[in-house]
Design a protein around this motif. Structure first.
Motif, PDB file in Angstrom:
ATOM      1  N   ALA A 285       0.378  -1.043  -0.030  1.00 12.13           N
ATOM      2  CA  ALA A 285       0.112  -0.125   0.093  1.00 12.13           C
ATOM      3  C   ALA A 285       0.841   0.829  -0.302  1.00 12.13           C
ATOM      4  O   ALA A 285       0.689   2.298  -0.630  1.00 12.13           O
ATOM      5  CB  ALA A 285      -0.727   0.157   1.348  1.00 12.13           C
ATOM      6  N   ALA A 286       2.093   0.933   0.766  1.00 13.50           N
ATOM      7  CA  ALA A 286       2.761   2.203   1.446  1.00 13.50           C
ATOM      8  C   ALA A 286       3.460   2.219  -0.782  1.00 13.50           C
ATOM      9  O   ALA A 286       3.616   3.761  -0.940  1.00 13.50           O
ATOM     10  CB  ALA A 286       4.044   2.169   2.083  1.00 13.50           C
TER      11      ALA A 286
ATOM     12  N   ALA B 290       1.660   7.300  -6.601  1.00 20.55           N
ATOM     13  CA  ALA B 290       0.593   7.670  -7.225  1.00 20.55           C
ATOM     14  C   ALA B 290       1.566   9.299  -6.909  1.00 20.55           C
ATOM     15  O   ALA B 290       0.701  10.598  -7.241  1.00 20.55           O
ATOM     16  CB  ALA B 290      -0.256   7.857  -5.877  1.00 20.55           C
ATOM     17  N   ALA B 291       1.742   9.606  -5.724  1.00 17.51           N
ATOM     18  CA  ALA B 291       2.971  10.762  -5.242  1.00 17.51           C
ATOM     19  C   ALA B 291       3.644  11.015  -6.467  1.00 17.51           C
ATOM     20  O   ALA B 291       4.120  12.300  -6.556  1.00 17.51           O
ATOM     21  CB  ALA B 291       3.319  10.886  -3.929  1.00 17.51           C
ATOM     22  N   VAL B 292       4.582  10.052  -6.944  1.00 12.95           N
ATOM     23  CA  VAL B 292       5.124  10.704  -8.526  1.00 12.95           C
ATOM     24  C   VAL B 292       4.557  11.127  -9.467  1.00 12.95           C
ATOM     25  O   VAL B 292       5.453  11.550  -9.740  1.00 12.95           O
ATOM     26  CB  VAL B 292       6.354   9.495  -7.959  1.00 12.95           C
ATOM     27  CG1 VAL B 292       7.302   9.161  -9.743  1.00 12.95           C
ATOM     28  CG2 VAL B 292       7.126   8.930  -6.993  1.00 12.95           C
TER      29      VAL B 292
ATOM     30  N   THR C  31       2.781  17.391 -14.134  1.00 16.34           N
ATOM     31  CA  THR C  31       3.446  18.955 -13.926  1.00 16.34           C
ATOM     32  C   THR C  31       4.923  19.323 -14.976  1.00 16.34           C
ATOM     33  O   THR C  31       5.070  19.947 -15.725  1.00 16.34           O
ATOM     34  CB  THR C  31       3.573  19.758 -13.456  1.00 16.34           C
ATOM     35  OG1 THR C  31       4.426  18.740 -12.052  1.00 16.34           O
ATOM     36  CG2 THR C  31       2.482  19.669 -11.923  1.00 16.34           C
ATOM     37  N   GLU C  32       5.615  17.903 -15.452  1.00 14.12           N
ATOM     38  CA  GLU C  32       6.840  18.144 -15.424  1.00 14.12           C
ATOM     39  C   GLU C  32       6.822  17.056 -17.275  1.00 14.12           C
ATOM     40  O   GLU C  32       7.193  17.810 -17.713  1.00 14.12           O
ATOM     41  CB  GLU C  32       7.686  17.601 -15.007  1.00 14.12           C
ATOM     42  CG  GLU C  32       8.413  18.427 -13.949  1.00 14.12           C
ATOM     43  CD  GLU C  32       8.457  18.668 -13.747  1.00 14.12           C
ATOM     44  OE1 GLU C  32       9.881  19.448 -14.814  1.00 14.12           O
ATOM     45  OE2 GLU C  32       8.735  20.290 -12.737  1.00 14.12           O
ATOM     46  N   LEU C  33       6.219  16.042 -16.878  1.00 10.06           N
ATOM     47  CA  LEU C  33       6.703  15.341 -18.493  1.00 10.06           C
ATOM     48  C   LEU C  33       4.564  15.996 -18.987  1.00 10.06           C
ATOM     49  O   LEU C  33       4.604  14.943 -20.041  1.00 10.06           O
ATOM     50  CB  LEU C  33       6.396  13.667 -18.109  1.00 10.06           C
ATOM     51  CG  LEU C  33       7.355  13.468 -17.280  1.00 10.06           C
ATOM     52  CD1 LEU C  33       7.855  12.053 -16.999  1.00 10.06           C
ATOM     53  CD2 LEU C  33       8.822  14.085 -17.788  1.00 10.06           C
ATOM     54  N   GLY C  34       3.982  15.834 -18.672  1.00 10.97           N
ATOM     55  CA  GLY C  34       2.177  15.962 -19.253  1.00 10.97           C
ATOM     56  C   GLY C  34       2.162  15.120 -18.767  1.00 10.97           C
ATOM     57  O   GLY C  34       2.180  13.927 -18.678  1.00 10.97           O
ATOM     58  N   TYR C  35       0.972  15.262 -19.813  1.00 11.60           N
ATOM     59  CA  TYR C  35       0.083  14.422 -18.733  1.00 11.60           C
ATOM     60  C   TYR C  35      -0.088  13.249 -19.355  1.00 11.60           C
ATOM     61  O   TYR C  35       0.202  11.826 -18.995  1.00 11.60           O
ATOM     62  CB  TYR C  35      -2.330  14.559 -19.664  1.00 11.60           C
ATOM     63  CG  TYR C  35      -2.394  12.930 -19.276  1.00 11.60           C
ATOM     64  CD1 TYR C  35      -3.035  13.067 -17.896  1.00 11.60           C
ATOM     65  CD2 TYR C  35      -2.894  12.547 -20.120  1.00 11.60           C
ATOM     66  CE1 TYR C  35      -4.249  11.566 -17.572  1.00 11.60           C
ATOM     67  CE2 TYR C  35      -3.791  11.661 -19.865  1.00 11.60           C
ATOM     68  CZ  TYR C  35      -3.961  10.967 -18.402  1.00 11.60           C
ATOM     69  OH  TYR C  35      -4.998  10.234 -18.679  1.00 11.60           O
ATOM     70  N   GLY C  36       0.103  12.492 -20.737  1.00  9.97           N
ATOM     71  CA  GLY C  36       0.121  11.732 -21.930  1.00  9.97           C
ATOM     72  C   GLY C  36       1.723  10.775 -20.967  1.00  9.97           C
ATOM     73  O   GLY C  36       1.649   9.966 -21.401  1.00  9.97           O
TER      74      GLY C  36
END
Length: 192
Positions: free
Chosen positions: A101-102, A108-110, A116-121
């Motif tokens: 779970a951790a 999810a956090a990464v 924001t850096e790589l874009g959604y795709g």
């Protein structure tokens, strides 16, 4: 064989208690958000132009959190019933479950940071591949095809059908490829 399958299927009382606490906390948070939604969203608009047929901007978030509250309460009731059914002699490895779970929370956090850096795709492609391997997929062609299809389908639905923009990456080359794929799919499915 039967002993191993029973051991895998047994749930520890500590995990069920943790689920109960989580379900209760989520129920309380969702109910609070539903009740206090008018304080969180500005009404805006011209009051004279609003009538019975015009929905307030509070309506759908309040409805969504009310439904989430009901689902969380249902989950809480299921967890209570499950705790009653569990025998006291259950011995499963809670540390392994908590570490998995951790790890999912870390993924999810990464992912949230990398969008924001790589874009959604690109971020979704990488995250989908990592989760596919994490969940046990081992055939490379399945991982690659799912990882490519998921961001394309979601981007098409959000950007072309719902008209909601998703973040673009800083790499113009990748953003250009994504745009061309969306134009191609739009031409096929929407005739535009």
């Amino acid at each position: 064989m039967a002993g191993e399958s029973q051991k895998v299927n047994q749930i520890s009382p500590a995990m069920v208690r943790l689920e109960m606490v989580l379900a209760a906390a989520l129920s309380l948070i969702a109910a609070s958000l539903s009740i206090f939604m008018p304080n969180l969203i500005a009404l805006g608009g011209i009051p004279a132009a609003q009538d019975v047929t015009t929905l307030s901007p509070i309506f759908f978030p309040r409805l969504a959190f009310a439904l989430l509250t009901l689902l969380c309460l249902r989950y809480l009731v299921q967890s209570v019933h499950q705790l009653r059914e569990i025998s006291g002699g259950s011995a499963t490895d809670d540390a392994d479950r908590l570490s998995r779970a951790a790890l999912m929370m870390a993924i999810a956090a990464v992912y949230a940071y990398s969008v924001t850096e790589l874009g959604y795709g690109l971020a979704t492609l990488v995250m989908t591949a990592v989760i596919a391997v994490f969940l046990g997929l081992r055939k490379w062609w399945t991982i690659v095809s799912v990882s490519i299809l998921v961001p394309i389908v979601i981007r098409f639905i959000f950007e072309r059908l719902l008209l909601i923009s998703l973040p673009r990456g800083e790499f113009e080359f990748i953003a250009g490829i994504e745009d061309e794929i969306m134009k191609f799919l739009t031409g096929i499915f929407l005739g535009g």
